[in-house]
Design a protein around this motif. Structure first.
Motif, PDB file in Angstrom:
ATOM      1  N   UNK A   1       0.832  -1.194   0.000  1.00 36.08           N
ATOM      2  CA  UNK A   1       0.000   0.000   0.000  1.00 36.08           C
ATOM      3  C   UNK A   1       0.872   1.251   0.000  1.00 36.08           C
ATOM      4  N   UNK A   2       0.764   2.072  -1.029  1.00 38.19           N
ATOM      5  CA  UNK A   2       1.537   3.319  -1.043  1.00 38.19           C
ATOM      6  C   UNK A   2       0.924   4.351  -0.103  1.00 38.19           C
ATOM      7  N   UNK A   3       1.705   5.343   0.256  1.00 39.76           N
ATOM      8  CA  UNK A   3       1.213   6.468   1.040  1.00 39.76           C
ATOM      9  C   UNK A   3       0.327   7.337   0.144  1.00 39.76           C
ATOM     10  N   UNK A   4      -0.791   7.814   0.700  1.00 42.69           N
ATOM     11  CA  UNK A   4      -1.645   8.732  -0.044  1.00 42.69           C
ATOM     12  C   UNK A   4      -1.418  10.151   0.440  1.00 42.69           C
ATOM     13  N   UNK A   5      -1.195  11.063  -0.516  1.00 42.88           N
ATOM     14  CA  UNK A   5      -1.106  12.485  -0.238  1.00 42.88           C
ATOM     15  C   UNK A   5      -2.196  13.195  -1.040  1.00 42.88           C
ATOM     16  N   UNK A   6      -2.907  14.100  -0.401  1.00 36.47           N
ATOM     17  CA  UNK A   6      -3.849  14.930  -1.145  1.00 36.47           C
ATOM     18  C   UNK A   6      -3.150  16.159  -1.713  1.00 36.47           C
ATOM     19  N   UNK A   7      -2.127  16.643  -1.018  1.00 36.45           N
ATOM     20  CA  UNK A   7      -1.408  17.860  -1.381  1.00 36.45           C
ATOM     21  C   UNK A   7      -0.060  17.475  -1.989  1.00 36.45           C
ATOM     22  N   UNK A   8       0.180  17.825  -3.236  1.00 33.20           N
ATOM     23  CA  UNK A   8       1.429  17.445  -3.896  1.00 33.20           C
ATOM     24  C   UNK A   8       2.650  18.076  -3.241  1.00 33.20           C
TER      25      UNK A   8
END
Length: 488
Positions: free
Chosen positions: A96-103
């Motif tokens: 599972x990769x890390x999720x970021x909403x903000x690039x």
């Protein structure tokens, strides 16, 4: 060779040809890495920005490269980010990769080696610039820029920061086309006269609904980025249909057509912008919230050679073979002793009577991802098949054509306009465009089209000669906090 796949062997054996055909790269110094060079058995850690459309291809591409992991995904739409990003990677890799909403949090993550950008066009250059300034290498989708100036700044940043930056023009890595272009440049058909690029791709109406609410879970401020802040979506769908509005996209010329523009320039052997450009067209067959033309014809001059580009979004007749959906996408090179047709993976050579005399085939998107990761490891910019300067020049050609179109005057279909006079291929394109509209029940006598001015280009400064209105469209106003820098 026992432990090499045929694909990788072909890629390696084609490398010398690929670099020889890339304009403006030879003699570049070996890049210095911000981190230690990675050996073939060390993992390259990738973050994918934008996973709703093309980003899923990036996930497929990088998870298919040996010792390459997609460790993070980023999308301002939380639902898209988790379902099409995190869950997609997890199904493919078990991780599972890390999720970021903000690039911007991706740029802050020092464990990430590569940022792969598949955002809407208005974010391509700025995201790439931020990533390279953060010490990361970049794979950026086509077009690499939303306007000419920001594309040049992106190239300059890559040079200044010593980063490996590949444009998503994957045809550049396909051996079948590499061999075809090599044959063309070696004079296999004599002198090249006209490089034609066709983007005949069916595009339906996006409906005429005006403003719609922002979907739940979307950070719209981040989605808008460099563009003006607004409270609503100026069309029915937030995703994909932005291609057809100027604030965010560049029409199909800058969407699908950039691939064929790149191949046309590659075949000409040009490492600059064109000497001139003139475009005409319109949005025909329906009224919707789209602004970009679904029918656009552009003619560019490179000395005594022409680059002719045709964009059609309505159903059309086949010239290259096409498919059941009415799509016909590729290139035709007209030479003194015959012609050559190119698709994504092949080049077919014909004599003047239309008899096939030679065929080159092989390729898929995996070649381009592998080529990029190999260059990340080698730190050699000349190893790249689609190095960022190549991506910038081809993207900028699309912008040149769109600028002429956007400055066009409303005109009646009748005799070929004065701006096309004396150009046999241009007049032919104009007459075929009228026939194409009739085939789609659009009466040319009842509609207007935009006839753009012929613009002369200063290739050194990548600007227009004596045309302030055109030069104003080579850049844009950037929203505070999302400015593309004036220089690297």
């Amino acid at each position: 060779m026992a432990n090499q796949t045929r694909r990788r062997f072909l890629e390696n054996t084609m490398l010398a040809t690929a670099t020889a055909t890339a304009g403006g790269l030879m003699g570049q110094p070996i890049l210095q890495a911000a981190k230690a060079n990675k050996s073939a058995n060390e993992t390259v850690r990738v973050a994918v920005l934008g996973v709703n459309g093309r980003g899923r291809s990036h996930i497929n591409g990088f998870t298919g490269v040996e010792n390459c992991d997609v460790v993070a995904v980023c999308d301002p739409d939380e639902t898209v980010g988790h379902i099409k990003g995190v869950e997609n990677v997890h199904k493919k890799t078990g991780k599972k990769p890390t999720y970021y909403q903000d690039l911007r949090r991706v740029m802050d993550d020092d464990s990430i080696d590569v940022v792969s950008i598949a955002t809407p066009n208005h974010w391509h250059s700025l995201a790439a610039i931020w990533a390279m300034q953060a010490g990361k290498d970049v794979y950026v989708e086509k077009p690499v820029s939303h306007n000419i100036r920001e594309g040049r700044v992106m190239v300059d940043v890559a040079r200044k920061e010593g980063r490996v930056c590949q444009a998503g023009t994957q045809i550049r890595s396909n051996p079948g086309v590499i061999e075809g272009i090599k044959f063309l440049k070696e004079g296999g058909l004599g002198e090249l006269q006209v490089a034609r690029a066709l983007c005949y791709k069916r595009r339906k109406s996006i409906d005429h609904v005006g403003e719609t609410p922002v979907p739940k879970g979307v950070d719209y401020d981040l989605w808008l980025g460099p563009t003006p802040l607004r409270a609503d979506v100026p069309r029915k769908s937030l995703h994909y249909d932005w291609h057809w509005q100027w604030e965010y996209g560049n029409g199909d010329l800058g969407n699908q057509g950039i691939h064929q523009m790149d191949v046309a320039r590659w075949g000409i052997g040009a490492d600059t912008l064109a000497d001139s450009v003139i475009s005409f067209g319109g949005r025909f067959g329906y009224v919707d919230d789209g602004e970009t033309p679904n029918t656009e014809m552009s003619i560019m001059e490179y000395g005594d050679k022409l680059l002719v580009f045709e964009t059609r979004g309505l159903p059309t007749k086949h010239y290259l073979g096409g498919d059941a959906g009415g799509n016909d996408v590729g290139n035709i090179f007209h030479c003194e002793n015959g012609y050559m047709k190119c698709s994504y993976t092949s080049a077919v050579v014909f004599d003047p009577d239309g008899n096939e005399i030679k065929r080159f085939s092989e390729g898929d998107d995996s070649y381009h991802y592998n080529n990029f990761v190999d260059a990340v490891r080698s730190r050699r910019v000349e190893d790249l098949n689609g190095e960022i300067n190549e991506g910038h020049l081809s993207s900028a050609l699309c912008h040149l054509a769109n600028i002429s179109y956007r400055l066009g005057e409303s005109s009646d279909f009748g005799a070929a306009p004065a701006g096309l006079a004396g150009n046999e291929f241009a007049v032919d394109v104009f007459e075929r465009t009228k026939s194409h509209l009739k085939d789609n029940n659009v009466d040319p006598s009842q509609v207007k089209f935009a006839m753009g001015p012929k613009l002369m280009v200063d290739k050194k400064t990548e600007s227009f000669i004596d045309n302030a209105a055109a030069n104003a469209l080579t850049t844009r106003e950037y929203r505070k906090g999302y400015e593309v820098p004036a220089q690297a």
